[in-house]
Design an enzyme around this catalytic site. Structure first.
Site, PDB file in Angstrom:
ATOM      1  N   HIS A  79      28.192 -17.297 -12.166  1.00  0.00           N
ATOM      2  CA  HIS A  79      27.306 -18.174 -12.935  1.00  0.00           C
ATOM      3  C   HIS A  79      25.845 -17.883 -12.579  1.00  0.00           C
ATOM      4  O   HIS A  79      25.011 -17.683 -13.462  1.00  0.00           O
ATOM      5  CB  HIS A  79      27.646 -19.640 -12.664  1.00  0.00           C
ATOM      6  CG  HIS A  79      26.583 -20.610 -13.082  1.00  0.00           C
ATOM      7  ND1 HIS A  79      26.327 -20.924 -14.397  1.00  0.00           N
ATOM      8  CD2 HIS A  79      25.683 -21.320 -12.356  1.00  0.00           C
ATOM      9  CE1 HIS A  79      25.334 -21.782 -14.460  1.00  0.00           C
ATOM     10  NE2 HIS A  79      24.915 -22.048 -13.242  1.00  0.00           N
ATOM     11  N   ASP A 108       3.431  -1.587 -32.327  1.00  0.00           N
ATOM     12  CA  ASP A 108       4.747  -1.621 -31.676  1.00  0.00           C
ATOM     13  C   ASP A 108       4.500  -1.550 -30.176  1.00  0.00           C
ATOM     14  O   ASP A 108       3.355  -1.551 -29.729  1.00  0.00           O
ATOM     15  CB  ASP A 108       5.596  -0.421 -32.143  1.00  0.00           C
ATOM     16  CG  ASP A 108       7.095  -0.684 -31.963  1.00  0.00           C
ATOM     17  OD1 ASP A 108       7.493  -1.108 -30.861  1.00  0.00           O
ATOM     18  OD2 ASP A 108       7.855  -0.475 -32.924  1.00  0.00           O
ATOM     19  N   TRP A 144      25.255 -16.063  -5.435  1.00  0.00           N
ATOM     20  CA  TRP A 144      24.352 -15.103  -6.099  1.00  0.00           C
ATOM     21  C   TRP A 144      23.355 -14.529  -5.122  1.00  0.00           C
ATOM     22  O   TRP A 144      22.732 -13.512  -5.387  1.00  0.00           O
ATOM     23  CB  TRP A 144      23.652 -15.742  -7.305  1.00  0.00           C
ATOM     24  CG  TRP A 144      22.378 -16.463  -6.981  1.00  0.00           C
ATOM     25  CD1 TRP A 144      22.261 -17.753  -6.567  1.00  0.00           C
ATOM     26  CD2 TRP A 144      21.046 -15.931  -7.017  1.00  0.00           C
ATOM     27  NE1 TRP A 144      20.941 -18.054  -6.346  1.00  0.00           N
ATOM     28  CE2 TRP A 144      20.167 -16.951  -6.627  1.00  0.00           C
ATOM     29  CE3 TRP A 144      20.509 -14.690  -7.357  1.00  0.00           C
ATOM     30  CZ2 TRP A 144      18.790 -16.771  -6.539  1.00  0.00           C
ATOM     31  CZ3 TRP A 144      19.118 -14.520  -7.273  1.00  0.00           C
ATOM     32  CH2 TRP A 144      18.289 -15.558  -6.868  1.00  0.00           C
ATOM     33  N   SER A 173      15.052  -3.632 -15.915  1.00  0.00           N
ATOM     34  CA  SER A 173      13.868  -4.482 -15.747  1.00  0.00           C
ATOM     35  C   SER A 173      12.627  -3.645 -15.490  1.00  0.00           C
ATOM     36  O   SER A 173      11.545  -3.945 -15.999  1.00  0.00           O
ATOM     37  CB  SER A 173      14.051  -5.431 -14.564  1.00  0.00           C
ATOM     38  OG  SER A 173      15.018  -6.376 -14.872  1.00  0.00           O
ATOM     39  N   GLU A 258      10.968 -13.167  -7.691  1.00  0.00           N
ATOM     40  CA  GLU A 258      11.917 -13.286  -8.810  1.00  0.00           C
ATOM     41  C   GLU A 258      11.864 -14.688  -9.431  1.00  0.00           C
ATOM     42  O   GLU A 258      11.936 -14.847 -10.644  1.00  0.00           O
ATOM     43  CB  GLU A 258      13.337 -12.984  -8.297  1.00  0.00           C
ATOM     44  CG  GLU A 258      14.466 -13.325  -9.241  1.00  0.00           C
ATOM     45  CD  GLU A 258      14.519 -12.425 -10.466  1.00  0.00           C
ATOM     46  OE1 GLU A 258      13.926 -11.338 -10.427  1.00  0.00           O
ATOM     47  OE2 GLU A 258      15.147 -12.834 -11.460  1.00  0.00           O
ATOM     48  N   TYR A 260       9.311 -16.549  -9.673  1.00  0.00           N
ATOM     49  CA  TYR A 260       8.130 -16.631 -10.529  1.00  0.00           C
ATOM     50  C   TYR A 260       8.255 -15.723 -11.744  1.00  0.00           C
ATOM     51  O   TYR A 260       7.671 -16.002 -12.789  1.00  0.00           O
ATOM     52  CB  TYR A 260       6.865 -16.357  -9.715  1.00  0.00           C
ATOM     53  CG  TYR A 260       6.668 -17.492  -8.739  1.00  0.00           C
ATOM     54  CD1 TYR A 260       6.150 -18.694  -9.186  1.00  0.00           C
ATOM     55  CD2 TYR A 260       7.087 -17.396  -7.427  1.00  0.00           C
ATOM     56  CE1 TYR A 260       6.036 -19.771  -8.329  1.00  0.00           C
ATOM     57  CE2 TYR A 260       6.981 -18.466  -6.563  1.00  0.00           C
ATOM     58  CZ  TYR A 260       6.457 -19.660  -7.018  1.00  0.00           C
ATOM     59  OH  TYR A 260       6.365 -20.719  -6.173  1.00  0.00           O
ATOM     60  N   SER A 271       1.673 -22.753 -22.732  1.00  0.00           N
ATOM     61  CA  SER A 271       0.225 -22.723 -22.949  1.00  0.00           C
ATOM     62  C   SER A 271      -0.128 -22.336 -24.379  1.00  0.00           C
ATOM     63  O   SER A 271      -1.262 -22.523 -24.814  1.00  0.00           O
ATOM     64  CB  SER A 271      -0.448 -21.740 -21.985  1.00  0.00           C
ATOM     65  OG  SER A 271      -0.172 -22.126 -20.661  1.00  0.00           O
ATOM     66  N   HIS A 305      10.571 -19.283   3.288  1.00  0.00           N
ATOM     67  CA  HIS A 305      10.852 -20.721   3.141  1.00  0.00           C
ATOM     68  C   HIS A 305      12.267 -20.950   2.622  1.00  0.00           C
ATOM     69  O   HIS A 305      12.724 -22.083   2.584  1.00  0.00           O
ATOM     70  CB  HIS A 305       9.791 -21.428   2.283  1.00  0.00           C
ATOM     71  CG  HIS A 305       9.795 -21.072   0.838  1.00  0.00           C
ATOM     72  ND1 HIS A 305       8.661 -21.047   0.082  1.00  0.00           N
ATOM     73  CD2 HIS A 305      10.782 -20.720   0.002  1.00  0.00           C
ATOM     74  CE1 HIS A 305       8.942 -20.696  -1.156  1.00  0.00           C
ATOM     75  NE2 HIS A 305      10.238 -20.499  -1.229  1.00  0.00           N
ATOM     76  N   HIS A 306      12.947 -19.876   2.215  1.00  0.00           N
ATOM     77  CA  HIS A 306      14.363 -20.008   1.874  1.00  0.00           C
ATOM     78  C   HIS A 306      15.231 -19.923   3.129  1.00  0.00           C
ATOM     79  O   HIS A 306      16.444 -20.024   3.050  1.00  0.00           O
ATOM     80  CB  HIS A 306      14.786 -18.898   0.907  1.00  0.00           C
ATOM     81  CG  HIS A 306      14.043 -18.932  -0.393  1.00  0.00           C
ATOM     82  ND1 HIS A 306      14.482 -19.657  -1.471  1.00  0.00           N
ATOM     83  CD2 HIS A 306      12.882 -18.348  -0.783  1.00  0.00           C
ATOM     84  CE1 HIS A 306      13.619 -19.501  -2.477  1.00  0.00           C
ATOM     85  NE2 HIS A 306      12.648 -18.725  -2.084  1.00  0.00           N
ATOM     86  N   THR A 331      -0.252 -24.424  -9.068  1.00  0.00           N
ATOM     87  CA  THR A 331       0.723 -25.010  -9.987  1.00  0.00           C
ATOM     88  C   THR A 331       0.185 -26.332 -10.522  1.00  0.00           C
ATOM     89  O   THR A 331       0.310 -26.633 -11.712  1.00  0.00           O
ATOM     90  CB  THR A 331       2.068 -25.235  -9.271  1.00  0.00           C
ATOM     91  OG1 THR A 331       2.402 -24.037  -8.565  1.00  0.00           O
ATOM     92  CG2 THR A 331       3.166 -25.541 -10.263  1.00  0.00           C
TER      93      THR A 331
END
Lengths: 533, 380
Positions: A79, A108, A144, A173, A258, A260, A271, A305-306, A331
Site C-alpha cells: 500500500h 511541448d 515501505w 523519476s 521525498e 516534499y 497557489s 527526525h524520523h 510552511t
C-alpha cells in the site's frame, strides 16, 4: 531557435495524433504522456486503495478475522509503496506534462522521446512489484521504509524484484525531472522571466531538483541491500561489521526530501486555484517562491527526525529538532499567504476551490502534528504509533491527493473542452472530505492512547476509533468511483468550456482554446501580463 | 448542495467526532501521563505544543472561515487589490520563530534530563527477539546474573475470536519485567535479530533495539503497579504480538524476588557446570518430561497422532542426537512443538533429551551433558 519553432508550426497542419493503440505507445506529445501518467496514477491509486481497505477491514475489530499477520504486513508495505511511487508521484508528473508547456508558452516538453521512455518503463516496474504478491514467500513485508536487516537477512525472496522495481521507478523519476528542468529553463516564451513563472512551474522546478538529488541516494540504498543479500557484503549487517542504522540514515536522506517532492507541486496547484476563485491575485508571489526554496533546502538537513529513537547522541537530537521546527516558518508563510489571498476576495466555491480550501485546512492540521512530532521528548511517545500514521496521511491524502483532485477539476475543462458536472463534483468533494476525516482523525486518538502502527490486531481499548476509521476508509475509497465516473463523463461530453473557463483565471494556459490544441504554443505567446495572475 | 447545507454537514461531522471523543474519556484519546517524573514532563510538553497548535489553528482557520462567510461573491463582495506587504510578511515570519523558540526551551531541558540519568541502581539488558523479549539482570558476578524471556500469553482462541477477549488482550506475558520503585533502573536495549523497539508509554521510554548496538534508556517509577507496552518497530510476522509488561514493586518485594531468582540462577549455574551421570540425567529427565512434555507426547511416549507424534521408536528420539537437540531447543515451525531453549534451562533440556532416548522402550544408550547444551544455547 525561432527557426525551429517556425518549422513546428508548419508541421502542425498535416500532423495530429496517430490512431489506435500505437498513438499511446509511441507518443512523444506532452498531453498524451500527461494523460498516460494521470490514468496510470489513478489505476495505482485504486490498487493501493484496495490494499488499504484490506488493512482497514482487518482492523475493523480486534482479533484476526480476514488476513493473517504475514499477509497484513505485505498489504501495509505494498500500500505504501504503490501510493507513494505509483499514485502520488506519477500524478504530479502527469500534471507537469500537461501544464508546464502550456504555462510557460512552449509547444511541448524539451525532450519528448525521453518523456515517452520515462512513462513507459513505469508499468513494467509496477507489474514486477505487484507480481511479488504471487511469488513463493509472498510480497515484500517489511514496510515501505524497508528497514534492514528485516529487508535483507530476514526478507522474503521477492525482495530482489522489489529492488529492481525501485531502480526502474527511480530511473523514470530522474528522466522525468531532467525533462521538467530542461523544459522550464530553455523553452520559456520570450518575456517569461523566472519571476513571472506560475507557482506550479516554480514548485515543479524545485521538486525536479530534489528528485535528481535524492533518487540516486535511494538507488544506492537498494543496491547496498542487493549486495548484502546476494553478494556477501555487510553494509547493513551488524554480524559482518555493518551498521543497520546506516540504512536508516541513507533511506531518510532520500525519504525526507521525498516527502516534499510529494507536497511542493501541491503547493503550486493550490497557489493557482485560490487566486482564481477569490478573484484576487496571490498575496505574496515572491515570498511563496522563496518559501518553497527554503523548504526544499531544509528538507536536506532534517532527515534524522524520523529516527529520534535509534539512539542518536543528544547533540544530534537537538540539532535535528531545531532544524525540523524551522520548517514550520516557511510552511507558515505559505499558509498565511493563502489565507491573505482569500481575505477580502470575491469568492465562489466551485469544486476545485473546495478541494483547495480543504487542502489548506487539513494540510495545516498535518503540519501541526508534524510540529508536535519534531519535539524530541514528545516524539518518543508519538514515534511509530498511529499518531504518526494520522500525521502523514493528513499531509498526503487531504494534502497531496486532494491537490491532484483539485487540479483535475480545475484544468479538466481546458484538457477536454467540456465542463464537468458541478453538482457531482461537489458531492464527490463532500464524500471525500467526510471520509478522509473519519478515517484519519481518530488515528490521532488511538496513536496517543498507545496503539503502535503496523500491527494486525490490537487491544480492546482501541476498538471504537478503529471501527470509525474503517468506516471512513470505505466511504473515502468508494467515493473515488464517483470521481472516475465524473472524469469519464466529462471526457465524453458536457457543456462546452470557454477558453478562459473560470472568471478569475490567469495564466497562459487559459489563452489557448478549450480543448487545448495538440501542440500547445506553436508560436510563442507575447502577452506576459497573463503570466502569474 | 447549497452553502447552508454544507455548513450543516461540517457541524454534524465535527460534533460527531467531538461527542464520540468525550464519551470515550480522555485516557482513550490522549497521551498517558505515566508514572515517572520524565513521563509527566513529556505529557506537559505534549499538552503545551498541542495548546499552541490549537490556538494557531483557531486564529488561522477562524480567519479563513470569516473570510469564506464574508468575502463571497454571492453576497456581493468585491475583491480588494492588496498584495505584497513587507511589514506583514516580516511579522508572520518573526512571530512563528518566537513561538518556536519558546517551545524549544522546555523541550531541550526535558531532553537533557532524559539523557542524563546519572548512576543507575539496577541495570537490565533488554534483548529483542522475533517475537519476544529477554531480560538479563546484569551483575558483575556471573553466579548472580540471570535472564529469562517474556512472551505473549494471550491464547490463540482469543486472537481468532473463538474465546472472549479479556481485559489485557495482547498485553499479557508469562514473565513480566520486575523493577523496584523509587530506584533508577537503566535498560540496555539491544536485539538478537531484526530491529525492535522497547516502548513503555507510562515511562515515556521508547528505544530501538538494534542488532550490534546497545542503547541506554532509564526510568524511575514512583508508583507500584503493572505497566504495559508493545514493540514499536515493525519486526516481522508477529510484531503485533510481543508486548512488554513491567511490574514495579516495593523494594522488599523486589529484594525477595531477586533473591529467589539469584538462587535459581546460582543453582542452575552449579548444576549446569557439573558432570552428570546417566542415572542422574534419567531421573531429572523423567521429572521434566512429566511436567513439560507429557501433556502432548503422553506419559507413555505414545503421543496423540497426528497432532502430537509418538516419541517411542520415533526417528528423532532414536536417530542422531544432534537432530533431537535441535528440535527441542528450537521447536518445529508450523507445529505445536515449541522452542524449549527459551523456556527450560540447560540441565532440564539435557536431562529430558537423555530420558526420551532411553525410555518408552527407546534404548539408544547415549546422553548429553548440560554443559554441552549450555554451550549451544549461549552460542559459545
Amino acid at each position: 531557435m525561432s527557426a525551429v519553432i517556425e518549422e513546428h508550426h508548419h508541421d502542425d497542419h498535416h500532423h495530429g495524433p496517430d490512431k489506435g493503440i500505437m498513438r499511446w505507445v509511441l507518443t512523444t506529445n506532452h498531453k498524451d504522456i500527461g494523460t498516460l501518467y494521470l490514468w496510470f496514477s489513478f489505476i495505482m491509486f485504486l490498487t493501493g486503495g484496495v490494499m488499504a481497505l484490506v488493512i482497514r477491514s482487518e482492523l475493523f475489530q480486534p482479533g484476526l478475522q480476514i488476513v493473517e499477520p504475514e499477509f497484513f504486513n505485505q498489504m501495509t508495505t505494498m500500500h505504501g509503496l504503490i501510493m507513494v511511487f505509483g499514485a502520488v508521484m506519477p500524478a504530479f508528473v502527469g500534471l507537469a506534462n500537461w501544464l508546464v508547456p502550456m504555462m510557460i508558452g512552449a509547444p511541448d516538453m524539451a525532450l519528448p522521446r525521453m518523456n515517452n521512455y520515462s512513462f513507459w518503463i513505469l508499468p513494467f516496474a509496477f507489474a514486477m512489484l505487484l507480481s511479488t504478491l504471487f511469488m513463493e514467500g509472498g510480497a515484500p513485508n517489511f514496510g515501505w521504509t524497508f528497514y534492514a536487516p528485516l529487508s535483507t537477512t530476514y526478507a522474503p525472496p521477492s525482495v530482489t524484484f522489489f529492488i529492481f522495481a525501485v531502480h526502474i521507478m527511480g530511473a523514470s523519476s530522474i528522466m522525468g525531472s531532467i525533462n521538467v528542468i530542461v523544459t522550464i529553463l530553455n523553452l520559456r516564451a520570450p518575456g517569461m522571466t523566472l519571476m513571472k513563472m506560475p507557482l506550479f512551474v516554480w514548485t515543479w522546478l524545485i521538486t525536479a531538483y530534489l528528485l535528481i538529488a535524492v533518487m540516486p541516494v535511494l538507488a544506492g540504498c537498494v543496491t547496498m541491500m542487493l549486495m548484502d543479500i546476494h553478494f556477501g557484503t555487510s553494509f547493513f549487517n551488524a554480524a559482518g561489521g555493518g551498521d543497520p542504522v546506516l540504512f536508516q540514515h541513507v533511506f531518510w536522506f532520500f525519504g525526507h526530501p521525498e516527502v516534499y517532492i510529494m507536497i511542493l507541486p501541491a503547493f503550486g496547484v493550490v497557489s493557482a486555484i485560490i487566486p482564481t476563485f477569490a478573484r484576487k491575485r496571490l498575496f505574496g508571489y515572491a515570498s511563496m517562491v522563496y518559501a518553497t526554496a527554503s523548504i526544499a533546502f531544509l528538507s536536506f538537513i532534517v532527515w534524522a527526525h524520523h529516527m529520534f529513537t535509534v539512539g542518536i547522541p543528544i547533540s544530534g537530537e537537538l540539532y535535528f529538532m531545531y532544524a525540523t521546527m524551522l520548517i514550520a516558518v516557511p510552511t507558515g508563510v505559505k499558509v498565511f499567504n493563502w489565507v491573505a489571498t482569500m481575505w477580502q476576495g470575491s469568492m465562489t466555491f466551485e469544486t476545485p476551490m473546495l478541494f483547495a480550501i480543504a487542502f489548506v485546512i487539513l494540510f495545516t492540521i498535518g503540519g501541526f502534528s508534524g510540529l508536535m512530532l519534531a519535539i524530541v521528548p514528545a516524539d518518543f511517545q508519538y514515534h511509530d504509533t498511529y499518531f504518526v500514521v494520522a500525521h502523514f496521511h493528513y499531509v498526503l491524502v487531504p494534502g497531496s491527493v486532494f491537490s491532484v483532485m483539485a487540479a483535475v477539476y480545475y484544468w479538466l475543462p481546458k484538457w477536454t473542452g467540456n465542463m464537468y458536472n458541478e453538482a457531482l463534483g461537489k458531492t464527490h468533494f463532500w464524500l471525500s472530505f467526510i471520509g478522509v476525516n473519519l478515517t484519519f482523525f481518530p488515528m490521532h486518538f488511538v496513536g496517543l492512547a498507545g496503539m503502535p502502527r503496523r500491527i494486525p490486531d490490537y487491544n480492546l481499548q482501541f476498538a471504537d476509533y478503529n471501527m470509525i476509521a474503517s468506516c471512513g476508509a470505505f466511504l473515502f475509497g468508494f467515493s473515488q468511483l464517483l470521481f472516475l465516473f465524473i472524469v469519464i463523463k466529462t471526457i465524453r461530453g458536457g457543456k462546452k468550456a470557454t477558453d478562459r473557463v473560470w472568471e478569475g483565471a490567469h495564466g497562459l494556459e487559459w489563452t489557448l482554446p478549450s480543448p487545448a490544441p495538440y501542440h500547445s504554443f506553436t508560436t510563442p505567446p507575447t502577452n506576459m501580463e497573463e503570466a502569474h495572475g | 448542495m447549497d452553502k447552508a447545507g454544507q455548513l450543516k454537514w461540517l457541524v454534524a461531522l465535527s460534533s460527531l467526532l467531538v461527542s464520540s471523543a468525550a464519551s470515550a474519556g480522555w485516557s482513550d484519546i490522549n497521551m498517558r501521563q505515566g508514572v515517572t517524573e520524565i513521563s509527566h514532563r513529556v505529557y506537559e510538553l505534549h499538552m503545551i505544543i498541542f495548546g499552541v497548535c490549537v490556538v494557531i489553528g483557531i486564529l488561522v482557520f477562524g480567519t479563513m472561515i470569516v473570510s469564506m462567510l464574508m468575502h463571497r461573491k454571492s453576497i456581493g463582495a468585491k475583491s480588494a487589490d492588496f498584495h505584497d506587504n513587507t511589514k506583514l510578511e516580516i511579522l508572520w515570519t518573526i512571530i512563528p520563530i518566537i513561538i518556536l523558540i519558546t517551545l524549544a526551551v522546555p523541550a531541550t531541558s526535558t531532553l537533557n534530563a532524559m539523557y542524563n540519568p546519572g548512576e543507575a541502581d539496577v541495570n537490565i539488558q533488554v534483548t529483542g527477539h522475533q517475537w519476544k523479549w529477554q531480560y538479563t539482570y546484569l551483575n558483575d558476578d556471573p553466579r548472580k546474573q540471570f535472564k529469562y524471556t517474556s512472551s505473549l500469553v494471550t491464547p490463540q482462541d482469543e486472537i481468532h475470536n473463538v474465546a472472549a477477549k479479556r481485559e489485557h488482550y495482547l498485553l499479557d506475558v508469562d514473565n513480566p519485567l520486575v523493577i523496584p520503585v523509587h530506584k533508577k533502573v537503566k535498560f540496555l536495549v539491544t536485539s538478537a535479530d531484526v530491529i525492535h523497539s522497547f516502548w513503555v508509554p507510562d515511562f515515556a521510554v521508547k528505544k530501538d533495539a538494534i542488532p550490534g548496538f546497545v542503547h541506554e534508556t532509564w526510568a524511575q517509577v514512583d508508583e507500584p503497579g503493572v505497566y504495559r507496552g508493545q514493540c514499536a518497530e515493525l519486526c516481522g510476522k508477529d510484531h503485533g504480538f510481543m508486548p512488554i509488561v513491567v511490574r514495579a514493586v516495593s523494594q522488599n518485594e523486589y529484594d525477595d524476588w531477586i533473591a529467589k531468582k539469584r538462587d535459581e540462577a546460582a543453582a542452575v549455574y552449579e548444576i549446569v557446570g557439573k558432570e552428570w551421570t546417566h542415572d542422574e540425567l534419567m531421573q531429572k529427565g523423567e521429572e521434566v518430561y512429566n511436567r513439560v512434555c507429557a501433556t502432548c507426547h503422553q506419559p507413555n511416549g505414545q503421543g496423540l497422532p497426528p497432532a502430537f507424534p509418538a516419541l517411542a521408536g520415533s526417528a528423532i528420539a532414536t536417530g542422531p542426537i544432534q537432530g533431537h537437540i535441535d528440535i527441542v531447543l528450537h521447536g518445529k515451525a508450523g507445529t505445536a512443538m515449541q522452542a524449549f531453549g527459551q523456556q527450560l534451562n540447560a540441565a532440564e533440556i539435557a536431562s529430558v533429551i537423555t530420558y526420551e532416548r532411553n525410555a518408552f522402550g527407546n534404548n539408544v544408550g547415549d546422553m548429553v551433558q548440560p554443559k554441552e547444551i549450555n554451550a549451544m544455547m549461549t552460542g559459545e
